[in-house]
Design a protein around this motif. Structure first.
Motif, PDB file in Angstrom:
ATOM      1  N   HIS A 134       6.411 -11.592   0.534  1.00  0.00           N
ATOM      2  CA  HIS A 134       5.366 -12.438  -0.066  1.00  0.00           C
ATOM      3  C   HIS A 134       4.393 -11.585  -0.871  1.00  0.00           C
ATOM      4  N   PRO A 135       4.186 -11.920  -2.155  1.00  0.00           N
ATOM      5  CA  PRO A 135       3.262 -11.125  -2.974  1.00  0.00           C
ATOM      6  C   PRO A 135       1.850 -11.033  -2.416  1.00  0.00           C
ATOM      7  N   GLN A 136       1.443 -11.988  -1.557  1.00  0.00           N
ATOM      8  CA  GLN A 136       0.082 -11.926  -1.015  1.00  0.00           C
ATOM      9  C   GLN A 136      -0.133 -10.688  -0.145  1.00  0.00           C
ATOM     10  N   TYR A 137       0.960 -10.076   0.324  1.00  0.00           N
ATOM     11  CA  TYR A 137       0.821  -8.904   1.190  1.00  0.00           C
ATOM     12  C   TYR A 137       0.710  -7.597   0.407  1.00  0.00           C
ATOM     13  N   THR A 138       0.689  -7.670  -0.915  1.00  0.00           N
ATOM     14  CA  THR A 138       0.501  -6.464  -1.712  1.00  0.00           C
ATOM     15  C   THR A 138      -0.867  -5.852  -1.432  1.00  0.00           C
ATOM     16  N   ASP A 139      -0.881  -4.586  -1.121  1.00  0.00           N
ATOM     17  CA  ASP A 139      -2.144  -3.860  -0.946  1.00  0.00           C
ATOM     18  C   ASP A 139      -2.551  -3.325  -2.313  1.00  0.00           C
ATOM     19  N   LEU A 140      -3.508  -3.981  -2.936  1.00  0.00           N
ATOM     20  CA  LEU A 140      -3.927  -3.592  -4.286  1.00  0.00           C
ATOM     21  C   LEU A 140      -4.565  -2.205  -4.313  1.00  0.00           C
ATOM     22  N   ARG A 141      -5.030  -1.749  -3.168  1.00  0.00           N
ATOM     23  CA  ARG A 141      -5.655  -0.420  -3.099  1.00  0.00           C
ATOM     24  C   ARG A 141      -4.637   0.695  -3.342  1.00  0.00           C
ATOM     25  N   GLN A 142      -3.363   0.400  -3.099  1.00  0.00           N
ATOM     26  CA  GLN A 142      -2.324   1.411  -3.300  1.00  0.00           C
ATOM     27  C   GLN A 142      -1.823   1.443  -4.740  1.00  0.00           C
ATOM     28  N   ILE A 184       0.353 -10.836   9.832  1.00  0.00           N
ATOM     29  CA  ILE A 184      -0.224  -9.900   8.868  1.00  0.00           C
ATOM     30  C   ILE A 184      -1.310 -10.584   8.051  1.00  0.00           C
ATOM     31  N   PHE A 185      -1.100 -11.866   7.734  1.00  0.00           N
ATOM     32  CA  PHE A 185      -2.128 -12.539   6.922  1.00  0.00           C
ATOM     33  C   PHE A 185      -3.465 -12.634   7.648  1.00  0.00           C
ATOM     34  N   PHE A 226      -8.157  -8.042   0.479  1.00  0.00           N
ATOM     35  CA  PHE A 226      -8.459  -8.933  -0.632  1.00  0.00           C
ATOM     36  C   PHE A 226      -8.364 -10.384  -0.164  1.00  0.00           C
ATOM     37  N   GLY A 227      -9.089 -10.696   0.924  1.00  0.00           N
ATOM     38  CA  GLY A 227      -9.134 -12.077   1.408  1.00  0.00           C
ATOM     39  C   GLY A 227      -7.977 -12.470   2.287  1.00  0.00           C
ATOM     40  N   VAL A 228      -7.019 -11.581   2.481  1.00  0.00           N
ATOM     41  CA  VAL A 228      -5.858 -11.835   3.335  1.00  0.00           C
ATOM     42  C   VAL A 228      -5.347 -10.483   3.795  1.00  0.00           C
ATOM     43  N   GLY A 229      -4.730 -10.442   4.976  1.00  0.00           N
ATOM     44  CA  GLY A 229      -4.172  -9.186   5.449  1.00  0.00           C
ATOM     45  C   GLY A 229      -3.049  -8.722   4.537  1.00  0.00           C
ATOM     46  N   ASP A 230      -2.857  -7.399   4.430  1.00  0.00           N
ATOM     47  CA  ASP A 230      -1.814  -6.859   3.562  1.00  0.00           C
ATOM     48  C   ASP A 230      -1.116  -5.698   4.257  1.00  0.00           C
ATOM     49  N   PHE A 231      -0.158  -5.090   3.555  1.00  0.00           N
ATOM     50  CA  PHE A 231       0.638  -4.030   4.169  1.00  0.00           C
ATOM     51  C   PHE A 231      -0.177  -2.761   4.401  1.00  0.00           C
ATOM     52  N   ILE A 272       7.106  -2.986  -5.542  1.00  0.00           N
ATOM     53  CA  ILE A 272       5.844  -2.535  -4.934  1.00  0.00           C
ATOM     54  C   ILE A 272       5.787  -2.949  -3.463  1.00  0.00           C
ATOM     55  N   LEU A 273       6.118  -4.201  -3.191  1.00  0.00           N
ATOM     56  CA  LEU A 273       6.075  -4.694  -1.816  1.00  0.00           C
ATOM     57  C   LEU A 273       7.026  -3.916  -0.921  1.00  0.00           C
ATOM     58  N   ASP A 274       8.221  -3.648  -1.439  1.00  0.00           N
ATOM     59  CA  ASP A 274       9.215  -2.906  -0.660  1.00  0.00           C
ATOM     60  C   ASP A 274       8.702  -1.506  -0.330  1.00  0.00           C
TER      61      ASP A 274
END
Length: 896
Positions: free
Chosen positions: A310-318, A249-250, A258-263, A440-442
């Protein structure tokens, strides 16, 4: 309502059959009832049920001896009895014992909820005076198909599919129908099952194979309900063959990443997979790995929690936008900057995401955590969520994840746990951010999972074999781990010194005491996000390569558990055992060979002279950890030479003492390449080689089989996910026994054949129950492999691809396409290729630098995991020529 249960099962003397019942499918209300027999084969019991409280029951049978369960039916697909008749009815149920079937994969959620999803439906109530209920399993039915009964007599449609007895699928792959027995022409009725399309007004039937079925009814009275569970229906259908993609995913990239793959990107990747006729998408582990907050944490197999994402997978767009427009613009600018990088900047990306999440938490957190969705999430996950939040809190407070170095809170007490779970306490407010982030991640990962299911795509996850010694589980549940050992792997093609993963090994004795509940909870949580999973290093469930805590490399490991050898056993092979076989062999000539012009310096500063020309390491350098510490920060060529040479001396032993019993011994792995072996007489070498081969390839097979069967059946039946395994490396025969018995899919890689007599595997000999791939994240990609050893690829070009002349370099896309097609055409159920290997078939699309596609180098324990797609998924979706080529390849291979 009275229910009589009958089952035929031949037991041994002293055994009894137990009925284990879950009213309404509720495992928390599990009831047990012993059955009776008069002949040791036909077992029966009678029970009463209150219909007003129970519409159906799920149940399974088990065999007990002296009050202890010795075996049970397959738990994934249990029996279901619907109580559809009036409450004064009398049920008689004729069951079959169910062992794990050959087609067990069809009962996995990968098929029932993704590939062949069909809506389940409970039966309607009936008011017949006499009722016959027919139950049968038909796992081969595809999406959009249904099952019906057609047979002799008007009640069964007079063998016409125009007026069949329609069945309902009341549990996955199990179909049931009620028949009014008073309408049957005779007590003996004949019938067959037929598959029909759900939507077609004019049915196109597919009849089950085999002879007509017959049932002879006993005399029935008013209120009788007879339930017959029949053998599965079999249809002449080709087994499923599916294609898919493997990508972390990353590594995903969209225009809004945001610089890394996300959900959110995961959903976009599902779209591409579905649009190209693929049915599976495999990812690497997605759990939180934040230990040092540096790029070292990029290693996805070293998680601090087996549950937390992992918090890095948070999609900030959501998430809502920041109300502070200046800050919002700052993050929008930063998003573009980080997203334009060719590789992941792990530290900057994670720092930026946490910064944004903290600001959103301050803005929205209080309101979001009042929601019913959050309250339900917290209730369902409190057992792991609170310790995780506490760990993150103390990690940041004390500046280290190594909890043994914390000034306080080296263990997690119940009082603190309760306070952190109480919203009215101060400490709850201090850790609430971590609850918020995981909520949020869940929500986002569940959303991606449901989206994949809606597209008919199987999401396949990855369960690492290890846990971090600096993580939540080691902190709060240390009894389950051997913290004085390190898990790793013996030497292989990836690493001549073996691999030391640094994970503590499992205390299986403790885990088995509670039925492996730690693992069951772990798998159950994973099933909320995935429909298939890869067991990383499945050999670890038979035996793990356990390395002493004072060792750096894997050469000093031994299999645990394993049966060590006594002195007498060793000498029975013709090798006279000497105690010095367990000590580093350091002769004068050995020092000269290793250190060259530095030999005198080494003898003077690092060795003590024992006798004749034999030396030993000084106390301060007699372990690899001591050597590592002594040379930390010394980077001259001579220092590195001496350090590596001393490390090699430590492992120059012929035998290792058993870690539990010092009077038992294990031959050191790959010692034939070392000086102590070289110094043996030829006759002793021959004796040692016989001993070595017996020990590593035969001695422990039965023992390891039984070890695996204590654990793995509990785990693979804990969920309905499709179970796949990474069974590479030093694979004993018993691995195949276990995987076949439990119907686990193997991993087949043509360049790493499991038959050591072959240079390349035969793709068309792959077992059906397997995953075929070209490369994994631990290997060079197809393009890299093609260029790293020209002799090997030349042989592959001539012998496997049957082409004449010199092999072209670098790998042209037309030749990559041939290799991809060959893999798609193999018999394996799943053919899952890395995104890089898919892209290799198009020179206009693939990354120009093949080396930039590598994800991991196992020989380097400090590798930076930062590979990222060089194009966005939006661009990939628009690559019509490439996508059409993929679709054609998949369709022609029968994997659509």
């Amino acid at each position: 309502m009275k229910v009589k249960f009958f089952i035929d099962y031949q037991t041994n003397y002293g055994e009894e059959i137990m009925l284990n019942i879950k009213p309404q499918g509720d495992a928390s209300q599990l009831m047990h009832q012993a059955l009776t027999t008069v002949n040791g084969k036909t077992w029966f019991c009678e029970m009463n049920f209150a219909v007003k409280d129970c519409d159906f029951i799920d149940y399974y049978y088990s065999v007990n001896r002296e009050g202890n369960e010795v075996r049970h039916e397959w738990l994934v697909a249990q029996h279901r009895l619907e109580l559809v008749a009036p409450r004064d009815s009398r049920y008689t149920v004729y069951d079959h014992w169910t062992d794990i079937p050959e087609d067990s994969y069809l009962y996995s959620s990968a098929f029932t909820d993704c590939v062949a999803s069909r809506p389940l439906q409970m039966s309607k109530k009936v008011e017949y005076e006499q009722t016959v209920r027919i139950k049968v399993r038909a796992p081969q039915l595809r999406k959009g198909e249904r099952l019906a009964i057609v047979g002799e007599g008007a009640a069964l449609g007079n063998w016409s599919v125009i007026n069949p007895v329609n069945m309902v699928e009341h549990s996955h792959n199990e179909w049931v129908a009620s028949i009014d027995a008073s309408q049957l022409d005779t007590r003996l009725f004949t019938f067959k099952f037929v598959s029909l399309d759900t939507e077609d007004s004019e049915p196109y039937p597919l009849w089950e194979e085999g002879e007509n079925r017959t049932i002879v009814l006993p005399d029935m009275k008013k209120g009788d309900v007879l339930v017959y569970e029949l053998d599965p229906a079999y249809f002449a259908l080709h087994p499923y063959k599916l294609a898919g993609t493997v990508v972390p995913i990353f590594s995903l990239k969209t225009e809004g990443s945001f610089g890394v793959g996300d959900f959110g990107d995961l959903k976009s990747m599902v779209d591409w997979v579905a649009s190209t006729h693929q049915r599976a998408l495999q990812v690497l582990p997605i759990n939180d790995t934040t230990i040092s907050k540096t790029w070292v944490d990029s290693y996805p197999y070293n998680s601090i929690s087996i549950y937390a994402l992992h918090p890095q997978y948070t999609d900030l767009r959501q998430l809502p936008q920041l109300k502070d427009k200046k800050r919002q613009k700052h993050f929008e600018k930063l998003q573009k900057e980080l997203n334009d990088l060719p590789q992941i900047d792990y530290e900057r990306v994670n720092a930026a995401k946490h910064e944004y999440l903290h600001e959103i938490f301050a803005q929205e957190g209080a309101e979001m955590m009042k929601s019913e969705a959050f309250k339900e999430f917290f209730k369902n996950n409190e057992h792991w969520l609170v310790p995780y939040a506490a760990f993150c809190h103390y990690r940041d407070l004390y500046g280290t994840a190594t909890f043994s170095e914390w000034p306080e809170h080296r263990s997690f007490d119940d009082k603190t746990r309760a306070a952190m779970a109480n919203p009215r306490t101060k400490i709850y407010k201090e850790v609430a951010y971590w609850y918020f982030v995981q909520f949020i991640l869940d929500q986002q990962m569940r959303g991606a999972h449901e989206y994949a299911r809606s597209k008919g795509v199987i999401l396949k996850g990855d369960i690492p074999i290890g846990i971090s010694p600096d993580g939540v589980e080691a902190w709060v549940e240390p009894k389950y781990f051997n913290l004085n050992g390190q898990a790793g792997a013996p030497p292989d093609a990836f690493s001549a010194n073996g691999q030391n993963w640094g994970f503590p090994t499992y205390n299986w004795d403790e885990m088995l005491k509670d039925g492996c509940s730690w693992w069951v909870k772990r798998f159950t949580k994973m099933a909320e996000y995935f429909d298939a999973y890869r067991i990383d290093h499945v050999l670890g469930f038979l035996r793990i390569w356990e390395i002493p805590i004072e060792a750096v490399y894997g050469l000093l490991g031994q299999f645990s558990p394993s049966q060590g050898m006594s002195r007498e056993e060793i000498e029975s092979y013709g090798l006279h055992f000497q105690d010095y076989f367990t000590e580093p062999f350091i002769a004068h000539w050995v020092v000269n060979r290793i250190f060259g012009h530095l030999a005198d310096k080494v003898r003077a500063e690092y060795l003590d002279h024992l006798h004749n020309d034999i030396y030993r390491l000084k106390e301060e350098y007699n372990t690899q950890r001591k050597i590592e510490a002594a040379f930390r920060g010394k980077d001259s060529d001579d220092d590195k030479w001496i350090r590596d040479g001393l490390m090699a001396l430590v492992s120059d032993v012929l035998f290792l003492r058993d870690r539990k019993n010092p009077n038992l011994f294990h031959p050191r792995i790959a010692v034939q390449h070392d000086f102590i072996y070289e110094a043996l007489y030829d006759s002793d070498k021959a004796a040692f080689n016989r001993l070595y081969n017996d020990y590593f390839y035969r001695r422990n097979n039965e023992f390891w089989y039984h070890e695996a069967m204590k654990k793995l059946p509990k785990l693979v039946q804990a969920t309905r996910m499709l179970v796949c395994a990474e069974d590479l490396g030093m694979v004993p025969d018993c691995v195949a026994w276990v995987m076949n018995e439990l119907r686990i899919l193997s991993l087949e890689i043509q360049s790493m054949p499991k038959d050591d007599k072959l240079r390349f595997g035969n793709l068309y000999a792959n077992p059906y129950r397997s995953v075929s791939t070209i490369s994994t994240h631990d290997m060079p990609t197809l393009r890299q492999w093609w260029d790293e050893d020209w002799d090997t690829t030349q042989a592959y070009f001539n012998e496997v691809l049957h082409r004449e002349g010199p092999a072209p370099h670098p790998l042209p896309d037309w030749l990559a396409a041939d290799i991809v097609r060959n893999h798609l055409n193999c018999p394996s159920m799943l053919c899952l290729l890395s995104l890089q290997d898919w892209l290799s078939i198009d020179e206009g699309l693939r990354l120009p630098d093949a080396n930039a596609e590598r994800i991991n180098i196992p020989a380097n324990p400090r590798h930076y995991w930062r590979y990222r797609m060089h194009m966005t998924i939006e661009q990939l979706m628009k690559s019509a020529d490439f996508n059409n080529k993929v679709k054609i390849f998949i369709t022609q291979s029968g994997r659509k």
